[in-house]
Design a protein around this motif. Structure first.
Motif, short mmCIF file in Angstrom:
data_model
loop_
_atom_site.label_atom_id
_atom_site.label_comp_id
_atom_site.label_asym_id
_atom_site.label_seq_id
_atom_site.Cartn_x
_atom_site.Cartn_y
_atom_site.Cartn_z
N ILE A 18 0.49 -1.07 0.21
CA ILE A 18 -0.11 0.11 0.00
C ILE A 18 0.97 1.24 -0.26
O ILE A 18 0.12 2.51 -0.61
N TYR A 22 0.62 3.79 -2.73
CA TYR A 22 -0.20 5.36 -2.03
C TYR A 22 0.88 6.42 -2.96
O TYR A 22 -0.21 7.22 -3.83
N ILE A 317 -5.37 -5.88 -1.18
CA ILE A 317 -5.16 -4.91 -2.49
C ILE A 317 -6.04 -5.00 -3.98
O ILE A 317 -7.01 -4.72 -4.23
N TRP A 329 -10.96 2.20 -5.17
CA TRP A 329 -9.95 2.47 -4.70
C TRP A 329 -8.31 4.03 -4.46
O TRP A 329 -8.38 3.90 -3.91
#
Ligand code: MSP
Length: 515
Positions: A18, A22, A317, A329
């Motif tokens: 993540i 991100y 994810i 997402w």
């Protein structure tokens, strides 16, 4: 003006998670928004492949460091595609285009006196590949602030970068560029540490070999952080002219330097806010415009760490993609993430609630209501508006200004808020004007046409501003509004009121199903 945005380059001894997703998504939203505005954007990401950590991970697996790097760099590249990220290049620090140029820079630093041979005695954090002075190590209780493992005593003959010589110039630079580091809290940390005084930093290692050889003294390899920072300019072709530092320094893509944004996590701020600018000063190159150091995702209130095994990893994810879709997402990353000074907590329930309250109930529902009524009362054709938009053109133009300003500031929450605000206003307008009642009175046909035309045009405009966040879903909306050809036009045209001519087919659309 050409614009460049970069992510950190990610270590190949790790699998994508993540954190990587991100930062890269934040940059992607920005890059798409800038392209939408008709700007010439270069969006760079890549992998950081040298250093003792990679060498050790490879040894533990019984493969060569290069083989490990190849495998994981390929995985990072595959993941970028799965995430639909729109990077323009992917740089790997083991590529010749990078290695050759890094050697040229280091040679140049040596020749200009910014690098010298010296002896280091102090403490080393193996996990972070970072050296600490005695004072700093004591403060840390001789333990790594990241892994908690004991620091190792180290004595080494190394080449040093004369960072101390840049103390004054850096202070002046920060004084005249107050917004250089974002957010302000992070800038204050840098300034505080800068005031403690700078010490020279070792930029080579001799205790392992997996790195770029130091030019002219090949028992040394260049410290992985120095190697890595240069990716931002080697990818642009800086120094590519066989190390000849004259004339046009960039063999290609020079127009993209200086970068508009280096987006990074807060843990690597010092390297980007102090060491990198000092290296650029030493090479007489222009400074990047901004360093944006975001905070961290944590999981269910706990720090994510490999040892705890609570990293939101790729399979997790992909589970979200399957359940809510890729755009959902992206939306969660961009609007609920730790972009500013506080950490953000990743919770499944919060993800679900955000999806429902924002994407289902607003971004999905509002266009669906409007197109359904146009279908029902106007045979699916854009009605003519005798009021020429009423108050809506001004509202839309204010939202577009707020959106553009927020994009400039990398304020993704405000950039998403601008079109969301419009859609909420459209919903309120429908509730207030009650077109479903107006439709029952034939003498009010013109009023009905105006209401729905104003709603449809506002929905179209909000959709444009939402494209960088929700590229696939907003393409669906664009198609429903017969706007395929619009995709190629810059935002300045697309955000103008009145592109939906009367009679344009408007198909009913359902963008975000309830989960
Ligand atoms: N290779 C160095 C960077 C060199 S840049 C010249 C590095 N790599 S890394 O693989 O560890 O990636 C670090 C980056 O991943 C952070 O700066 C941040 O962008 C992202 N994240 C890692 N964990 C994170 C969270 N828990 N939350 C958000 N992002 C974080 O450091």
């Amino acid at each position: 003006m050409p614009a460049c945005i970069t992510t950190p380059i990610y270590y190949v001894n790790d699998r994508p998670h993540i954190g990587h997703a991100y930062t890269t998504t934040v940059c992607d939203v920005w890059a798409r928004a800038m392209r939408l505005r008709g700007e010439d954007v270069f969006f760079l990401t890549g992998t950081d492949e040298h250093g003792v950590k990679v060498e050790k991970s490879a040894a533990a697996k019984g493969v060569t460091p290069q083989a490990l790097a190849d495998e994981n760099a390929a995985e990072f590249q595959r993941v970028l595609k799965v995430f639909g990220l729109s990077n323009d290049d992917f740089i790997r620090t083991t590529e010749p285009r990078h290695e050759k140029q890094v050697q040229a820079f280091v040679k140049r630093l040596l020749e200009s006196g910014s690098v010298y041979l010296g002896t280091f005695e102090g403490w080393y954090d193996e996990g972070q590949e970072e050296y600490y002075t005695e004072t700093k190590a004591k403060e840390l209780d001789y333990k790594s602030p990241i892994s908690g493992r004991p620091l190792a005593r180290a004595t080494e003959q190394n080449y040093y970068f004369r960072l101390s010589a840049f103390q004054q110039r850096l202070e002046q630079f920060f004084a005249s560029n107050p917004g250089f580091v974002q957010p302000t809290a992070r800038q204050n940390e840098v300034l505080g540490r800068l005031r403690e005084g700078l010490q020279d930093v070792p930029i080579t290692r001799t205790n392992f070999t997996w790195g770029i050889p130091f030019p002219g003294d090949e028992k040394h390899v260049i410290y992985v952080w120095i190697d890595a920072l240069f990716n931002y300019v080697t990818a642009l072709g800086y120094g590519d002219r066989d190390g000849a530092f004259t004339g046009d320094l960039f063999a290609r893509r020079g127009k993209y330097w200086p970068a508009q944004y280096h987006v990074i996590g807060k843990e690597i701020l010092w390297f980007h806010a102090v060491i990198w600018p000092a290296l650029l000063m030493a090479l007489e190159l222009p400074m990047p415009r901004r360093i944006h150091a975001h905070s961290f995702w944590i999981a269910d209130g706990q720090k994510m760490s490999k040892s705890m095994g609570n990293f939101v990893d790729l399979p997790t994810i992909e589970g979200y993609f399957a359940k809510y879709g890729l755009d959902a997402w992206r939306w969660y990353m961009a609007t609920q993430g730790p972009l500013q000074a506080s950490d953000a907590d990743f919770r499944a329930q919060h993800f679900h609630d955000t999806y429902t309250s924002e994407l289902v109930n607003v971004v999905g529902n509002c266009p669906s209501r409007v197109t359904a009524m146009v279908g029902k009362y106007f045979e699916g054709k854009m009605p003519a508006d005798a009021q020429q938009g009423g108050e809506w053109p001004a509202r839309c133009s204010a939202a577009a200004d707020a959106w553009a300003k927020a994009i400039d500031e990398l304020d993704l929450v405000a950039a998403a808020q601008a079109p969301m605000g419009l859609l909420r206003e459209v919903d309120a307008f429908i509730n207030r004007t009650e077109p479903f009642k107006v439709a029952k009175d034939p003498s009010r046909a013109a009023e009905l046409a105006s209401i729905l035309a104003q709603c449809a045009e506002t929905v179209r405009i909000a959709g444009v501003m939402l494209e960088p966040f929700l590229p696939a879903k907003m393409a669906e909306l664009r198609t429903a509004l017969s706007g395929e050809a619009d995709a190629a036009l810059p935002a300045s045209q697309r955000l103008q009121w009145g592109r939906l001519a009367p009679g344009t087919p408007l198909a009913k659309c359902a963008l975000f199903p309830r989960v």
